[in-house]
Each structure stands twice: as C-alpha cells, then as structure tokens.
Design an enzyme around this catalytic site. Structure first.
Site, PDB file in Angstrom:
ATOM      1  N   ASP A   5      68.738 -45.681  24.803  1.00  0.00           N
ATOM      2  CA  ASP A   5      67.278 -45.694  24.659  1.00  0.00           C
ATOM      3  C   ASP A   5      66.732 -46.521  23.485  1.00  0.00           C
ATOM      4  O   ASP A   5      65.556 -46.836  23.452  1.00  0.00           O
ATOM      5  CB  ASP A   5      66.747 -44.260  24.502  1.00  0.00           C
ATOM      6  CG  ASP A   5      67.109 -43.367  25.663  1.00  0.00           C
ATOM      7  OD1 ASP A   5      67.308 -43.901  26.780  1.00  0.00           O
ATOM      8  OD2 ASP A   5      67.217 -42.140  25.464  1.00  0.00           O
TER       9      ASP A   5
ATOM     10  N   ARG B 260      75.426 -31.677  26.545  1.00  0.00           N
ATOM     11  CA  ARG B 260      74.313 -31.256  25.694  1.00  0.00           C
ATOM     12  C   ARG B 260      74.493 -29.755  25.550  1.00  0.00           C
ATOM     13  O   ARG B 260      74.093 -28.999  26.415  1.00  0.00           O
ATOM     14  CB  ARG B 260      72.970 -31.607  26.338  1.00  0.00           C
ATOM     15  CG  ARG B 260      72.740 -33.108  26.430  1.00  0.00           C
ATOM     16  CD  ARG B 260      71.312 -33.448  26.795  1.00  0.00           C
ATOM     17  NE  ARG B 260      71.069 -34.873  26.612  1.00  0.00           N
ATOM     18  CZ  ARG B 260      71.051 -35.772  27.587  1.00  0.00           C
ATOM     19  NH1 ARG B 260      71.219 -35.390  28.836  1.00  0.00           N
ATOM     20  NH2 ARG B 260      70.824 -37.045  27.337  1.00  0.00           N
ATOM     21  N   CYS B 261      75.121 -29.325  24.453  1.00  0.00           N
ATOM     22  CA  CYS B 261      75.622 -27.948  24.348  1.00  0.00           C
ATOM     23  C   CYS B 261      74.606 -27.008  23.684  1.00  0.00           C
ATOM     24  O   CYS B 261      74.380 -27.059  22.474  1.00  0.00           O
ATOM     25  CB  CYS B 261      76.933 -27.967  23.554  1.00  0.00           C
ATOM     26  SG  CYS B 261      77.678 -26.350  23.385  1.00  0.00           S
TER      27      CYS B 261
ATOM     28  N   GLY C  49      60.444 -61.445  33.544  1.00  0.00           N
ATOM     29  CA  GLY C  49      59.183 -62.032  33.989  1.00  0.00           C
ATOM     30  C   GLY C  49      58.319 -61.068  34.775  1.00  0.00           C
ATOM     31  O   GLY C  49      57.746 -61.433  35.816  1.00  0.00           O
TER      32      GLY C  49
ATOM     33  N   MET D 127      65.014 -45.980  32.620  1.00  0.00           N
ATOM     34  CA  MET D 127      65.214 -44.893  31.655  1.00  0.00           C
ATOM     35  C   MET D 127      64.739 -45.282  30.253  1.00  0.00           C
ATOM     36  O   MET D 127      64.382 -46.425  29.996  1.00  0.00           O
ATOM     37  CB  MET D 127      66.693 -44.530  31.601  1.00  0.00           C
ATOM     38  CG  MET D 127      67.101 -43.527  32.645  1.00  0.00           C
ATOM     39  SD  MET D 127      68.756 -42.929  32.265  1.00  0.00           S
ATOM     40  CE  MET D 127      68.840 -41.567  33.422  1.00  0.00           C
TER      41      MET D 127
ATOM     42  N   GLY E  38      72.705 -39.461  19.993  1.00  0.00           N
ATOM     43  CA  GLY E  38      71.315 -39.695  19.598  1.00  0.00           C
ATOM     44  C   GLY E  38      70.818 -38.619  18.655  1.00  0.00           C
ATOM     45  O   GLY E  38      71.614 -37.977  17.955  1.00  0.00           O
TER      46      GLY E  38
ATOM     47  N   GLU F 296      60.294 -44.499  32.165  1.00  0.00           N
ATOM     48  CA  GLU F 296      60.316 -43.125  32.687  1.00  0.00           C
ATOM     49  C   GLU F 296      59.502 -42.169  31.818  1.00  0.00           C
ATOM     50  O   GLU F 296      59.130 -41.085  32.264  1.00  0.00           O
ATOM     51  CB  GLU F 296      61.748 -42.608  32.808  1.00  0.00           C
ATOM     52  CG  GLU F 296      62.419 -42.374  31.465  1.00  0.00           C
ATOM     53  CD  GLU F 296      63.705 -41.565  31.550  1.00  0.00           C
ATOM     54  OE1 GLU F 296      64.026 -41.017  32.603  1.00  0.00           O
ATOM     55  OE2 GLU F 296      64.399 -41.501  30.523  1.00  0.00           O
TER      56      GLU F 296
ATOM     57  N   HIS G 225      70.276 -43.348  36.431  1.00  0.00           N
ATOM     58  CA  HIS G 225      71.548 -43.356  35.691  1.00  0.00           C
ATOM     59  C   HIS G 225      72.402 -44.592  35.924  1.00  0.00           C
ATOM     60  O   HIS G 225      73.359 -44.815  35.181  1.00  0.00           O
ATOM     61  CB  HIS G 225      72.347 -42.090  36.032  1.00  0.00           C
ATOM     62  CG  HIS G 225      71.692 -40.840  35.527  1.00  0.00           C
ATOM     63  ND1 HIS G 225      70.642 -40.258  36.200  1.00  0.00           N
ATOM     64  CD2 HIS G 225      71.909 -40.097  34.419  1.00  0.00           C
ATOM     65  CE1 HIS G 225      70.240 -39.185  35.526  1.00  0.00           C
ATOM     66  NE2 HIS G 225      70.989 -39.066  34.443  1.00  0.00           N
TER      67      HIS G 225
ATOM     68  N   ARG H 109      63.811 -42.235  28.102  1.00  0.00           N
ATOM     69  CA  ARG H 109      63.185 -40.984  27.657  1.00  0.00           C
ATOM     70  C   ARG H 109      61.752 -41.281  27.227  1.00  0.00           C
ATOM     71  O   ARG H 109      61.038 -41.923  27.986  1.00  0.00           O
ATOM     72  CB  ARG H 109      63.990 -40.367  26.511  1.00  0.00           C
ATOM     73  CG  ARG H 109      63.809 -38.849  26.388  1.00  0.00           C
ATOM     74  CD  ARG H 109      64.625 -38.308  25.251  1.00  0.00           C
ATOM     75  NE  ARG H 109      66.041 -38.353  25.509  1.00  0.00           N
ATOM     76  CZ  ARG H 109      66.729 -37.436  26.177  1.00  0.00           C
ATOM     77  NH1 ARG H 109      66.102 -36.392  26.644  1.00  0.00           N
ATOM     78  NH2 ARG H 109      68.017 -37.548  26.376  1.00  0.00           N
TER      79      ARG H 109
HETATM   80  O1  F6P Z   1      69.026 -40.479  26.336  1.00  0.00           O
HETATM   81  C1  F6P Z   1      69.634 -41.185  27.373  1.00  0.00           C
HETATM   82  C2  F6P Z   1      69.006 -40.840  28.691  1.00  0.00           C
HETATM   83  O2  F6P Z   1      69.645 -41.588  29.704  1.00  0.00           O
HETATM   84  C3  F6P Z   1      67.498 -41.043  28.775  1.00  0.00           C
HETATM   85  O3  F6P Z   1      67.151 -42.390  28.987  1.00  0.00           O
HETATM   86  C4  F6P Z   1      67.130 -40.142  29.923  1.00  0.00           C
HETATM   87  O4  F6P Z   1      65.800 -39.688  29.810  1.00  0.00           O
HETATM   88  C5  F6P Z   1      68.091 -38.995  29.756  1.00  0.00           C
HETATM   89  O5  F6P Z   1      69.182 -39.468  28.985  1.00  0.00           O
HETATM   90  C6  F6P Z   1      68.616 -38.454  31.074  1.00  0.00           C
HETATM   91  O6  F6P Z   1      69.421 -37.359  30.794  1.00  0.00           O
HETATM   92  P1  F6P Z   1      70.408 -36.690  31.858  1.00  0.00           P
HETATM   93  O7  F6P Z   1      71.627 -37.546  31.950  1.00  0.00           O
HETATM   94  O8  F6P Z   1      70.713 -35.362  31.266  1.00  0.00           O
HETATM   95  O9  F6P Z   1      69.687 -36.660  33.163  1.00  0.00           O
END
Ligand code: F6P
Length: 353
Positions: free
Chosen positions: A131, A76-77, A189, A173, A106, A226, A254, A175
C-alpha cells in the site's frame, strides 16, 4: 556492539507483500554472517503464541529471493493483541532464547513490535506492504511490484477496450491510501483517477471522457482506489449512462498482492533486512527502518504510529504529548510533504488525461 545477541527471530505479519521473502533471506544471511542464529516464526505473531517456528540456516532461504508471498506465512492475529497473548509471546521468546525480533509488515505489525519491545523483547520493524501507506517512509517493500502488476493488467484491459471502444473502471487495492491508484493511473494513461485523499470531481471526469470520445478516442481507463468503497462500481454505471460508452468494471483485488518481486523490491528488502540485523546488534529497539529521499534511516515506532495518525487526521487526545517540539515539527513537515506529493501527482494525472 552489544554482545549478548546470539539468536534473532524474524516474522512477517499482516497482508503479505512481494519482497517479504527476499527480506527474510537478507535478514537470515546477514545474521548468519555476523555469527547469529536465526529463527523464522511461522504465521506472524500467532507463531509466538503457539511456539511455531523453525531454525533458518543458509540453505533454508535459498531460492526464495524471487518468490512472492511469504514462506513464513502471515496472519492478522487478534489473540496477540490481548495482554495474555502478549505475555505468552514474550514467554515464548524467552523460552526459545530469542534476543530480538525483526517484524516485517505494516502499521499493525509495528504495533505488535512495540508491544513486545515494551515487554522487554527488542524489536525492529521493516515496512512490508503493497500500500505504501506508512507516512514515515517514502517506500514500503512490495509497492513497486504491486504497481507493476496493476500496469500489466491495465495494459491488457486497454487492448480490449480499444478494440471494442469501451471504458474500463479498474479498482485497485491500497486500503485507505490512494498511492497505487494514483501512480498507476499516471503510468497507464488513465482518463481519470479517484483516490480517498482528494475529492473526486465526477462531473469533470465524465465531461472529460465525453470530450475525449468526441475527439476520436476509443479506449478509456479510470483507476479507482479501493479506499473509496463501492464507489468504483457506481462510477462505472454512471459513466456508461452519461457518456453512452459501454463501461466494464474490474476489481483487481488480491491479484495485485502476489507475484515475483521486482528488482526495486528485492533491493530494498535486502538493504532493509541487513540494516535491521545491524540495529539489533547495536542494541537498538522499537525502531522502524524507513526510506527518505532515497536513503535508509530509522525512526521510533511510536513516532511512525503518531505521524500516521496525524496524516490521516486521526489523532487522539494526548497522542502528541510524549514528543519534543522538534519531533512535532518534523511530523508536520512529513505530513505536509506527503500531502503535497499526492496533490502534485494528482494534478499530473489530470493534466495528462
Ligand atoms: O494492506 C494490504 C492490503 O492488500 C490492502 O491493500 C487491502 O485493503 C487489504 O490488505 C486486504 O486484506 P485481506 O487480504 O485481509 O483481504
């Protein structure tokens, strides 16, 4: 067909997603089949700032169709977001003879793609994210694999909950998007599902768990997205305090983002990748390939950004000004459809609990 294209680049950016490799492979093989050279940019947009890239031949993408993660690496630059960074990236594209770039990721990735296309580098965006949070698309590459992983993990938790007569609150996860939680909650379930899109009726969920316990149920799974922040941990404590059921908490985090892509993700990656190459060759730019009702279609990246903001109630002044009445009507229809789907599935989750 526009003939000026000789060389295209591909990059993966933002959070990795299973199926990204299958997508890079599809792009590479489709492009080579059309007589193009392919460059893989290393580490997302950062690779364009530091000229980190490699030529991708047919064999360079062998044996990756089944692998999770992204062999091109990702980032993420922040630096790319400055005008200086963008100019550096444009220069790098020009110096390397890159005629167009396919960017897999994304919404942040698409913003980068727009920045490049506004500065004269044709770009196509492909939705790669676990996501499923791109409003303009019914589907993002990686979503199916992530959900299947969540299901496997929850099935295991259920085994041990059943043995010990416990509850397990599972945070997944997504986001600010509750889709992974909602769909896996139904598929596994869950006794309750909590997502950011719909207010959670905590009292009703706890009452339901008590009622189910009284009826003889031993295991309880509660899935929380989350996007609700630390609520999942609090909820686990409350359930234990109010029901007397020993309640564990698990944050899958993750784990859900790795692993071999499912057939669904590989196929979607293959089709989207191949379509993106065709679009560049047709002279198209600043488009994202999306899935709607099972079909691949395209939409303008700006449209994709704004419909996202509309859906998340984050529109800024002037956001809607560039769009036609027809665009606005289709944006509203998309938001309404997505909202309706979430509500429908949420009701299903509760009915089946
Ligand atoms: O966008 C994918 C994602 O895995 C989200 O579900 C999560 O909130 C975010 O990236 C986590 O980011 P990082 O890998 O930078 O912790």
């Amino acid at each position: 067909m526009v003939t000026k294209f000789r060389k295209i680049a591909v990059l993966t950016s933002g959070g990795d997603a299973p199926g990204m490799n299958a997508c890079v492979r599809a792009i590479t093989r489709s492009a080579i089949a059309r007589g193009l050279e392919v460059i893989g940019v290393i580490g997302g947009y950062r690779g364009l700032l530091y000229n980190e890239m490699k030529v991708l031949g047919h064999n360079d993408v062998s044996n990756i169709v089944n692998l999770g993660g992204t062999f091109l690496y990702t980032d993420r630059c922040i630096e790319f977001k400055t005008e200086e960074g963008m100019q550096k990236a444009v220069k790098c594209c020009r110096d390397n003879g890159i005629d167009g770039i396919i960017c897999i990721g994304g919404d942040g990735t698409f913003r980068g793609a727009t920045d490049l296309s506004n500065r004269g580098i044709p770009t196509i965006g492909l939705t790669g994210s676990i996501d499923n949070d791109i409003t303009a698309s019914d589907y993002t590459i990686g979503f199916d694999t992530a959900m299947n992983t969540v299901c496997q993990m929850i099935d295991r938790l259920r085994d041990t909950c059943e043995s010990h007569a416990r509850c397990n609150v599972v945070e997944v996860m997504g986001r600010d998007c509750g889709e992974i939680a909602l769909r896996t909650g139904i598929a596994c379930g869950a006794a309750a599902v909590a997502i950011p899109e719909i207010p959670f009726d905590e009292a009703a969920a706890i009452a339901k768990i008590k009622e189910l316990k009284a009826g003889g149920k031993r295991n309880f799974i509660v899935v929380v997205s989350e996007g609700l922040g630390k609520y999942s941990e609090e909820l686990a404590k409350k359930i234990e305090a109010e029901t007397g059921i020993e309640t564990k908490f698990a944050r899958l985090a993750h784990v859900v983002r790795g692993g071999n892509p499912t057939l669904r993700d590989r196929l979607t990656a293959a089709e989207m990748g191949s379509r993106a190459v065709d679009l560049l060759l047709e002279g198209k730019s600043n488009l994202v390939v999306v899935e709607r009702n099972g079909e691949l279609v395209t939409c303008d990246i700006n449209y994709s950004h704004i419909v996202d903001r509309m859906y998340k109630n984050k529109l800024k002044d002037g956001d809607l000004a560039p769009f036609s009445e027809e665009d606005l009507a289709s944006m509203k229809a998309l938001c309404a459809y997505r909202k309706h789907e979430i509500e429908r599935l949420y009701k299903l989750a509760n009915d089946l609990a």
